[in-house]
Each structure stands twice: as structure tokens, then as C-alpha cells.
Design a protein around this motif. Structure first.
Motif, PDB file in Angstrom:
ATOM      1  N   GLU A 252       0.814  -1.215   0.000  1.00  0.00           N
ATOM      2  CA  GLU A 252       0.000   0.000   0.000  1.00  0.00           C
ATOM      3  C   GLU A 252       0.846   1.263   0.000  1.00  0.00           C
ATOM      4  O   GLU A 252       0.366   2.332  -0.375  1.00  0.00           O
ATOM      5  N   ASN A 253       2.095   1.171   0.389  1.00  0.00           N
ATOM      6  CA  ASN A 253       2.956   2.347   0.462  1.00  0.00           C
ATOM      7  C   ASN A 253       3.804   2.552  -0.789  1.00  0.00           C
ATOM      8  O   ASN A 253       4.315   3.649  -1.015  1.00  0.00           O
ATOM      9  N   CYS A 254       3.965   1.518  -1.606  1.00  0.00           N
ATOM     10  CA  CYS A 254       4.907   1.570  -2.728  1.00  0.00           C
ATOM     11  C   CYS A 254       4.227   2.008  -4.021  1.00  0.00           C
ATOM     12  O   CYS A 254       3.093   1.631  -4.289  1.00  0.00           O
ATOM     13  N   PRO A 255       4.947   2.768  -4.875  1.00  0.00           N
ATOM     14  CA  PRO A 255       4.429   3.097  -6.212  1.00  0.00           C
ATOM     15  C   PRO A 255       4.305   1.829  -7.056  1.00  0.00           C
ATOM     16  O   PRO A 255       5.057   0.862  -6.868  1.00  0.00           O
ATOM     17  N   ALA A 256       3.383   1.844  -8.009  1.00  0.00           N
ATOM     18  CA  ALA A 256       3.099   0.642  -8.794  1.00  0.00           C
ATOM     19  C   ALA A 256       4.316   0.138  -9.556  1.00  0.00           C
ATOM     20  O   ALA A 256       4.539  -1.071  -9.671  1.00  0.00           O
ATOM     21  N   ALA A 257       5.143   1.056 -10.090  1.00  0.00           N
ATOM     22  CA  ALA A 257       6.244   0.653 -10.965  1.00  0.00           C
ATOM     23  C   ALA A 257       7.289  -0.187 -10.250  1.00  0.00           C
ATOM     24  O   ALA A 257       7.987  -0.990 -10.876  1.00  0.00           O
ATOM     25  N   ILE A 258       7.427  -0.012  -8.934  1.00  0.00           N
ATOM     26  CA  ILE A 258       8.442  -0.771  -8.196  1.00  0.00           C
ATOM     27  C   ILE A 258       7.822  -1.558  -7.043  1.00  0.00           C
ATOM     28  O   ILE A 258       8.546  -2.057  -6.180  1.00  0.00           O
ATOM     29  N   ARG A 259       6.491  -1.668  -7.036  1.00  0.00           N
ATOM     30  CA  ARG A 259       5.841  -2.347  -5.912  1.00  0.00           C
ATOM     31  C   ARG A 259       6.303  -3.790  -5.771  1.00  0.00           C
ATOM     32  O   ARG A 259       6.608  -4.256  -4.688  1.00  0.00           O
ATOM     33  N   GLY A 260       6.371  -4.502  -6.888  1.00  0.00           N
ATOM     34  CA  GLY A 260       6.785  -5.904  -6.812  1.00  0.00           C
ATOM     35  C   GLY A 260       8.177  -6.043  -6.247  1.00  0.00           C
ATOM     36  O   GLY A 260       8.441  -6.881  -5.382  1.00  0.00           O
ATOM     37  N   GLY A 261       9.107  -5.202  -6.745  1.00  0.00           N
ATOM     38  CA  GLY A 261      10.486  -5.290  -6.285  1.00  0.00           C
ATOM     39  C   GLY A 261      10.643  -4.989  -4.814  1.00  0.00           C
ATOM     40  O   GLY A 261      11.470  -5.592  -4.132  1.00  0.00           O
ATOM     41  N   LEU A 262       9.848  -4.030  -4.304  1.00  0.00           N
ATOM     42  CA  LEU A 262       9.962  -3.673  -2.894  1.00  0.00           C
ATOM     43  C   LEU A 262       9.166  -4.616  -1.997  1.00  0.00           C
ATOM     44  O   LEU A 262       9.628  -5.004  -0.925  1.00  0.00           O
ATOM     45  N   VAL A 263       7.957  -5.004  -2.429  1.00  0.00           N
ATOM     46  CA  VAL A 263       7.150  -5.895  -1.598  1.00  0.00           C
ATOM     47  C   VAL A 263       7.781  -7.282  -1.529  1.00  0.00           C
ATOM     48  O   VAL A 263       7.673  -7.981  -0.529  1.00  0.00           O
ATOM     49  N   MET A 264       8.481  -7.694  -2.603  1.00  0.00           N
ATOM     50  CA  MET A 264       9.116  -9.006  -2.575  1.00  0.00           C
ATOM     51  C   MET A 264      10.250  -9.050  -1.566  1.00  0.00           C
ATOM     52  O   MET A 264      10.774 -10.118  -1.278  1.00  0.00           O
ATOM     53  N   SER A 265      10.618  -7.870  -1.021  1.00  0.00           N
ATOM     54  CA  SER A 265      11.624  -7.877   0.047  1.00  0.00           C
ATOM     55  C   SER A 265      11.157  -8.724   1.218  1.00  0.00           C
ATOM     56  O   SER A 265      11.982  -9.196   2.008  1.00  0.00           O
ATOM     57  N   TRP A 266       9.824  -8.940   1.343  1.00  0.00           N
ATOM     58  CA  TRP A 266       9.334  -9.835   2.396  1.00  0.00           C
ATOM     59  C   TRP A 266      10.001 -11.202   2.276  1.00  0.00           C
ATOM     60  O   TRP A 266      10.566 -11.723   3.238  1.00  0.00           O
ATOM     61  N   GLN A 267       9.939 -11.783   1.088  1.00  0.00           N
ATOM     62  CA  GLN A 267      10.526 -13.110   0.917  1.00  0.00           C
ATOM     63  C   GLN A 267      12.044 -13.059   0.916  1.00  0.00           C
ATOM     64  O   GLN A 267      12.700 -13.951   1.451  1.00  0.00           O
ATOM     65  N   MET A 268      12.610 -12.018   0.319  1.00  0.00           N
ATOM     66  CA  MET A 268      14.061 -11.937   0.262  1.00  0.00           C
ATOM     67  C   MET A 268      14.659 -11.873   1.656  1.00  0.00           C
ATOM     68  O   MET A 268      15.641 -12.559   1.973  1.00  0.00           O
ATOM     69  N   TRP A 269      14.031 -11.081   2.521  1.00  0.00           N
ATOM     70  CA  TRP A 269      14.569 -10.945   3.873  1.00  0.00           C
ATOM     71  C   TRP A 269      14.082 -12.067   4.786  1.00  0.00           C
ATOM     72  O   TRP A 269      14.695 -12.326   5.819  1.00  0.00           O
TER      73      TRP A 269
ATOM     74  N   GLY B  77      24.690 -23.681   3.863  1.00  0.00           N
ATOM     75  CA  GLY B  77      24.837 -23.465   2.426  1.00  0.00           C
ATOM     76  C   GLY B  77      23.501 -23.284   1.745  1.00  0.00           C
ATOM     77  O   GLY B  77      23.344 -22.420   0.861  1.00  0.00           O
ATOM     78  N   PHE B  78      22.526 -24.090   2.133  1.00  0.00           N
ATOM     79  CA  PHE B  78      21.171 -23.946   1.591  1.00  0.00           C
ATOM     80  C   PHE B  78      20.620 -22.554   1.892  1.00  0.00           C
ATOM     81  O   PHE B  78      20.045 -21.889   1.017  1.00  0.00           O
ATOM     82  N   GLY B  79      20.768 -22.095   3.134  1.00  0.00           N
ATOM     83  CA  GLY B  79      20.276 -20.774   3.506  1.00  0.00           C
ATOM     84  C   GLY B  79      20.957 -19.664   2.728  1.00  0.00           C
ATOM     85  O   GLY B  79      20.314 -18.688   2.329  1.00  0.00           O
ATOM     86  N   LEU B  80      22.259 -19.813   2.486  1.00  0.00           N
ATOM     87  CA  LEU B  80      22.999 -18.808   1.734  1.00  0.00           C
ATOM     88  C   LEU B  80      22.515 -18.748   0.285  1.00  0.00           C
ATOM     89  O   LEU B  80      22.274 -17.658  -0.264  1.00  0.00           O
ATOM     90  N   VAL B  81      22.351 -19.902  -0.353  1.00  0.00           N
ATOM     91  CA  VAL B  81      21.853 -19.945  -1.733  1.00  0.00           C
ATOM     92  C   VAL B  81      20.450 -19.349  -1.804  1.00  0.00           C
ATOM     93  O   VAL B  81      20.125 -18.565  -2.714  1.00  0.00           O
ATOM     94  N   ASN B  82      19.610 -19.692  -0.844  1.00  0.00           N
ATOM     95  CA  ASN B  82      18.237 -19.196  -0.804  1.00  0.00           C
ATOM     96  C   ASN B  82      18.202 -17.677  -0.760  1.00  0.00           C
ATOM     97  O   ASN B  82      17.369 -17.026  -1.423  1.00  0.00           O
ATOM     98  N   PHE B  83      19.104 -17.071  -0.005  1.00  0.00           N
ATOM     99  CA  PHE B  83      19.141 -15.614   0.117  1.00  0.00           C
ATOM    100  C   PHE B  83      19.760 -14.957  -1.112  1.00  0.00           C
ATOM    101  O   PHE B  83      19.198 -14.017  -1.682  1.00  0.00           O
TER     102      PHE B  83
ATOM    103  N   GLY C 257      11.474 -17.025  -7.761  1.00  0.00           N
ATOM    104  CA  GLY C 257      10.143 -17.299  -8.293  1.00  0.00           C
ATOM    105  C   GLY C 257       9.108 -17.517  -7.215  1.00  0.00           C
ATOM    106  O   GLY C 257       8.510 -16.573  -6.685  1.00  0.00           O
ATOM    107  N   GLU C 258       8.881 -18.776  -6.846  1.00  0.00           N
ATOM    108  CA  GLU C 258       7.853 -19.088  -5.854  1.00  0.00           C
ATOM    109  C   GLU C 258       8.213 -18.552  -4.479  1.00  0.00           C
ATOM    110  O   GLU C 258       7.348 -18.450  -3.608  1.00  0.00           O
ATOM    111  N   GLY C 259       9.469 -18.149  -4.283  1.00  0.00           N
ATOM    112  CA  GLY C 259       9.835 -17.528  -3.019  1.00  0.00           C
ATOM    113  C   GLY C 259       9.148 -16.185  -2.802  1.00  0.00           C
ATOM    114  O   GLY C 259       8.342 -16.021  -1.887  1.00  0.00           O
ATOM    115  N   PRO C 260       9.414 -15.183  -3.672  1.00  0.00           N
ATOM    116  CA  PRO C 260       8.852 -13.853  -3.438  1.00  0.00           C
ATOM    117  C   PRO C 260       7.420 -13.662  -3.907  1.00  0.00           C
ATOM    118  O   PRO C 260       6.711 -12.796  -3.401  1.00  0.00           O
TER     119      PRO C 260
END
Length: 636
Positions: free
Chosen positions: A248-265, A421-427, A491-494
Motif C-alpha cells: 500500500e505504500n509503494c508506487p506501482a512501478a516498483i511495488r513488486g520489487g519492494l514488496v518481494m523484500s518480504w521473501q528476500m529478507w 549453504g542452503f540458507g545462503l543460496v536461498n538468500f 520465483g515461488e519464493g517472493p
């Protein structure tokens, strides 16, 4: 047109207040827009700007009425300029009312889309900390599983292992997901309603702090199970709220990239959890207690930092607090013009939603997830992507990687190192998703990565058949598990949490996200409970083969039921999900699939695909047209 009523969105005000204000819930068509798309049955698949086609004089009068009603009369000229931009974004260069600085800011939305204010990035960082808490909580039990069952008299490995003990270990590990699916996710809707996004995140952070400490001092498996149930309440409320708050806070053009930070982090939190498991591996009998308790660390900055962030402007609009929504948007956008544009555009589109949805309470909102066609399609799509996250098999590694690697012949320390190693690759491999989720799109990422996850998981399972005395045995198992994680992460992560946070209309966003996260975590609980027994019955080859088959099933479901949402505003997605499911399925089966076969299998470069969605020229996020407009102006 002087008798037009103000275009103020239906909010949580009482009907009496609306009668006094003169508000009658008029839609865009009633305000001068000549044609309206049915948001329940959009058979033409048109994506429409609710402000398109309204004459300038009518638009200015609507803005004036809106501003007076919202108590923002001093901002009328600014909101009028913002409404002109929102009405036809690619044509902003031709708007005489804009000064050069305002035009330059609008150009930068296309040419430098990552140039955003610090408050927006701080909000995303805070959301990222919330995700790290989630990931760390998940992996604390991964390393602890090698020790606590024996300490509590329920060993699930070796000669003393029994089926009963295996079920107990699975149930304790499933505790957070049971608590989330049964209580935490569903509590987020009333919590969001009364105390907002930030307040809900604050309460959830408390539940992610105290129960974690309690799990470190538990004296039997029953106490450990209760603390993990309580942890699940915080995890569920947080997972249901943080992605919405970011979206809800992010502009549409970068919303996916910023909201996917949920899965990345979340992946980063998983990695940190594996680091903590290794750091305390050699401290003796209390190692597993420290592995579980260490997850309190990221909960503290989440608890403190949330009140330095702006509240969601869409939540303020829903509550009728337009002046506060504007202040939030001013912190989240580069200029007041962009804040005014988004304020009026969001209000206009939510007004369209109100025309088909109306007012409701918690119970009716939940029922409407399955009865209102536009909402039902979002419910189905979010269900599919969340279910697919458990079907793909990632959590058999995230929850039980140490156990799986021990089964493969690793020693305890080697198993923890392999899990690290799995955790590192995942991140690390989550990072490409930041750039591809808004260019390739959510759907494309899923359709590409699921086949790769299927064959890599199957290959990892088949490698268990290699004799243990062969040096390739351990190396190939680890290699294919790491390769599986590399395909999962972008892919299925974020996608599931990003996608589910954006597909529901504002009126049903909290309960819709609660449904989506409860779906995900319920099946995570099922996986956590059943995998130890599945591993014991099927052995690693059968267990991995079973989940490889589920990947193929998930691929088919995604192909049929998950529409693309990239670079559309949250409000424009109403039109995407107004397209009937049958229309979407028919297009994918009889147009998209034959085109893909001709283009990529038969290598026919002349193959052309007719687009499913027909966009009005004035759709706000029409980035392609905006780029043309900016480049044509001579500014680069």
C-alpha cells in the motif's frame, strides 16, 4: 454539472454522516465518464482509469467538492493538478498547469523509478526486518531438532525412535503454523481495523519476542509446543499485515520489487537462523535452547522501529482521514503533486469498489471472499500461489534440512554446514527477483521456475540411490538441493506474499490476506507434521519424488488460475480480476499455449500472441506510453 456530488470514497463513516455531507456513492460514470467496466464481469478484459473521459470542468468541480468534504480546501489547486495527471499520466507534458520541477519529478518516475524518498525505503527496511524475524523463527527449530527430542524423551532417530515420537516432533515443529493458521492470521483483520497497519505490526512483534524466549527455557515438549503456538499468533498477524503495508505504500512501478523484500529478507532470516545454529553448535546441552531463543534478536528493532514509519495512506482513506493520508503520501512520494495525484486517484478507484461491494462486517467480508465474483477470483488466485509454496517442497528443506542431510549420511556438524549453504543460496538467489518481478512479471517467474524445481528435486531424491561409499553421493545430493533453492528463490519464493498482498480490493484486503497466509501456514503445518513420518515411510527417494510431482501439479494450477499483476496500481487490479475465470482459462489454453509451442518449440519467430487485456490509453501505470512521452519530450 454544478450539482455534482463530491467524489469521496465510501469509508468507515456512519450513514448519518454521509447523509449530512450529501455523499450518495456516485460512480465514475455518474460523474461524466461515458463508459464503465463491470468490476464483477469484465468479459472484454478492459483495464480502465476511473478518471478517464471526465471533462476538465467536471473533474475540477469534483476535486473541489472532494477537497471541501475531506477538509483539505487549502490544497484544491494542488489536487486539481494531481487529478489532471492521474486522468492521463503519459500526457503530463501537455498539462500547462504543471511547472518544470513537477514535470521533471514525473519523468523520473519512469527514467529513475528507484529514486524514492528515504521514508519509503525506511518503511521497506522495517518490513524487511519483520520478514527476517519470520525466517529466523523457522530455522531455529531446524538445528534444534537434532537435540531437543532426545532431551525431552521423544527421540525420533536411532534405535529409540518410534512412530509416536515422530508425530510428536512434527506437531511441536508445526506449532507456529498451527497458531498462525488458527488464530494469528484471522486476528489480523480486526487488529488492522482498529489499530491500523503499524499497530498490528507492533503487537505481532511482541508475540515474536516473548514466546521465543519462553521456548528457550521450556522444560518439556508440552511447554515447548505452547510457546511455539503463541509464537504462531505473532507470525500469522505479521505475515498477513507486513506485505499489505509495504504494497500500500509503494508506487506501482516498483511495488513488486519492494514488496518481494518480504521473501528476500525471510530468506535472509533463514540464513541468519542457520548461522546462529552453527554459532552455538558446540556449547553443550543448551545449544538447542540458544538456537530457538536467538530468534528474539530481530524482533527488537521491529518493535521499536515501526512507529517511525508512516501509516498506510490507503488505511487512512478507508477511515475517512484524508488529511492524514495526504501527509503519509507526502512522506512516501517525492513531491506534493505526486502525493495529491495518488490521493485523488486512490479515492476515485476505491469509490468504484464501494459501488459493487458496499459496507460489511468481519463475517460478511469473509463470506464475500467466495461470493463476490471479483473478490472470489482474487481468493482463488492467492490460494493457488500460497498452496504452491508448500507443494513445491521448499519447506521440507527449510524445516528439516539438518534431518535430511543426516539421512544422506552427513554428520551433525556437516548437516548444519550443508543447511547453512542452503540458507545462503536461498538468500543470494532471491536478489534477481527484485529486478525481474516487475519486468518479467509474477506469473512468468512462476511458470519458468516450477519445471526447474520439479526436476532438481527429483534429481536430489534419485541421488540417494548412489551408494554411500561413493564420493558423489553426498556432493550430488547437496548440489541438487542447492540448485532447487536457486530456482525457488526468485520465483515461488517472493511471488506468493507479493501477489496476495496486492490482489484484493481495499475493502477485503485484510481478510483476504488473512485467508491467503492462513492457507500457506496451514499447509506448512500439515507438511511439518507429516514429513517426518513421510520420510520414515517413503525414505528420501520417495519423499523427494512425491514433492517433485506436486511441483508439476502446482504448475498446471498456476497456468490456469493466476492472472498477471505486474505494474498495475492496486486499484487497477479490480479490472484484471473482473475478467471471468473461464475467459482467462480459455485464453491460456487456446491462445497462449499454442503461441508458446509455436514460438519456442517449433521456433517460428513470426508467431504472434493477441493480448488478453485491453488497456485504456489513460491507465495510470501505462509505463510504455509514459516512456514514449518522456523520450519524445527530449528529456533523457
Amino acid at each position: 454539472m454544478a450539482d455534482e456530488k463530491p467524489a469521496v470514497v465510501q469509508t468507515d463513516k456512519s450513514s448519518e454522516e454521509y447523509e449530512k455531507s450529501g455523499y450518495d456513492g456516485m460512480t465514475g460514470a455518474e460523474r461524466g465518464r461515458p463508459q464503465v467496466v463491470d468490476l464483477n464481469h469484465n468479459v472484454t478484459a478492459r483495464i480502465q482509469n476511473p478518471l478517464a473521459g471526465i471533462p476538465r470542468a467536471t473533474l475540477f468541480k469534483n476535486v473541489e467538492d472532494f477537497a471541501n468534504e475531506a477538509g483539505m480546501a487549502e490544497h484544491i489547486p494542488l489536487i486539481q493538478r494531481g487529478a489532471l495527471v492521474a486522468q492521463d499520466p503519459p500526457a503530463f507534458e501537455q498539462i500547462a498547469e504543471l511547472d518544470e520541477d513537477e514535470k521533471d519529478a514525473l519523468r523520473n518516475e519512469v527514467l529513475h523509478k528507484w529514486r524514492q524518498p528515504w521514508s519509503l525505503y525506511f518503511t521497506v527496511i522495517l518490513c524487511s526486518i519483520g520478514a527476517a524475524v519470520q525466517g529466523w523463527d523457522q530455522t531455529g527449530s531446524n538445528g534444534a531438532n537434532l537435540s531437543w527430542p532426545r532431551d525431552f524423551g521423544v527421540p525420533n532417530e536411532g534405535e529409540d525412535a518410534t512412530d509416536y515420537n515422530t508425530w510428536i516432533v512434527g506437531i511441536v515443529n508445526a506449532g507456529p503454523y498451527i497458531g498462525s493458521a488458527a488464530i494469528g492470521c484471522w486476528a489480523s483483520d480486526p487488529m488492522n481495523y482498529y489499530i491500523g497497519r503499524r499497530g498490528t505490526i507492533f503487537i505481532s512483534a511482541i508475540f515474536c519476542l516473548l514466546p521465543v524466549i519462553g521456548s528457550a527455557v521450556a522444560q518439556n515438549w508440552e511447554q515447548l509446543f505452547v510457546t511455539r503456538l503463541l509464537l504462531g499468533i505473532g507470525m500469522g498477524a505479521k505475515a498477513s499485515t507486513v506485505p499489505i503495508y509495504a504494497a500500500e505504500n509503494c508506487p506501482a512501478a516498483i511495488r513488486g520489487g519492494l514488496v518481494m523484500s518480504w521473501q528476500m529478507w525471510t530468506a535472509f532470516g533463514i540464513f541468519l537462523g542457520f548461522c546462529a545454529n552453527l554459532a552455538v553448535y558446540d556449547v553443550g546441552d543448551i545449544a538447542w535452547r540458544l538456537q530457538l531463543g536467538s530468534a528474539f534478536i530481530p524482533a527488537i528493532p521491529l518493535l521499536v522501529g515501526v512507529y517511525f514509519c508512516p501509516e498506510s495512506p490507503r488505511w487512512y482513506i478507508k477511515k475517512g482521514r484524508y488529511d492524514r493520508a495526504f501527509k503519509s503520501l507526502c512522506r512516501l512520494r517525492n513531491t506534493p503533486l505526486q502525493a495529491a495525484r495518488d490521493l485523488y486517484y486512490i479515492s476515485a478507484q476505491i469509490n468504484e469498489e464501494a459501488a459493487i461491494i458496499g459496507k460489511s462486517n468481519y463475517v460478511t467480508r469473509f463470506v464475500e471472499l467466495f461470493t463476490i465474483p471479483r473478490v472470489r477470483r482474487a481468493t482463488l488466485a492467492s490460494f493457488v500461489v500460497m498452496l504452491a509454496q508448500q507443494m513445491c517442497g521448499i519447506n521440507i528443506i527449510a524445516f528439516y534440512s539438518s534431518t535430511v542431510f543426516v539421512e544422506a549420511g552427513f554428520g551433525p556438524l556437516q548437516a548444519l554446514l550443508a543447511s547453512f549453504g542452503f540458507g545462503l543460496v536461498n538468500f543470494v538467489f532471491a536478489w534477481p527477483g527484485v529486478w525481474t518481478i516487475d519486468t518479467w512479471g509474477r506469473r512468468t517467474l512462476l511458470l519458468f521456475t516450477f519445471p526447474q524445481m520439479a526436476w532438481t528435486l527429483l534429481a536430489a531424491g534419485l541421488c540417494f540411490l548412489i551408494p554411500e561409499d561413493n564420493r558423489a553421493h553426498l556432493g550430488l545430493i547437496a548440489f541438487f538441493i542447492f540448485l532447487f533453492a536457486a530456482f525457488y528463490s526468485p520465483g515461488e519464493g517472493p511471488v506468493p506474499f507479493t501477489y496476495s498482498a496486492e490482489v484484493f480490493p481495499l475493502s477485503h484486503r485484510e481478510v483476504g490476506m488473512s485467508w491467503a497466509v492462513a492457507t500457506c501456514l496451514f499447509w506448512a503445518a500439515v507438511l511439518s507434521i507429516t514429513f517426518p513420518r513421510l520420510l520414515r515411510a517413503f525414505h528420501p527417494v520417495g519423499a523427494f519424488g512425491f514433492y517433485a510431482g506436486l511441483n508439476v501439479t502446482a504448475l498446471v494450477l498456476i497456468f490456469l488460475f493466476v492472472p498477471e499483476t505486474k505494474q498495475r496500481t492496486l486499484e487497477e487490479l479490480d479490472y484484471v480480476f473482473a475478467v471471468p475465470t473461464r475467459t482467462h482459462m480459455s485464453y491460456q489454453l487456446f491462445k497462449a499455449l499454442p503461441w508458446w509451442f509455436n514460438r519456442y518449440i517449433l521456433r517460428r519467430k513470426g508467431a504472434r500472441l493477441e493480448p488478453l487485456y485491453q488497456f485504456d490509453s489513460a491507465v495510470a501505470a501505462d509505463q510504455g506510453a509514459a516512456v514514449v512521452a518522456v523520450k519524445g519530450s527530449g528529456f533523457h
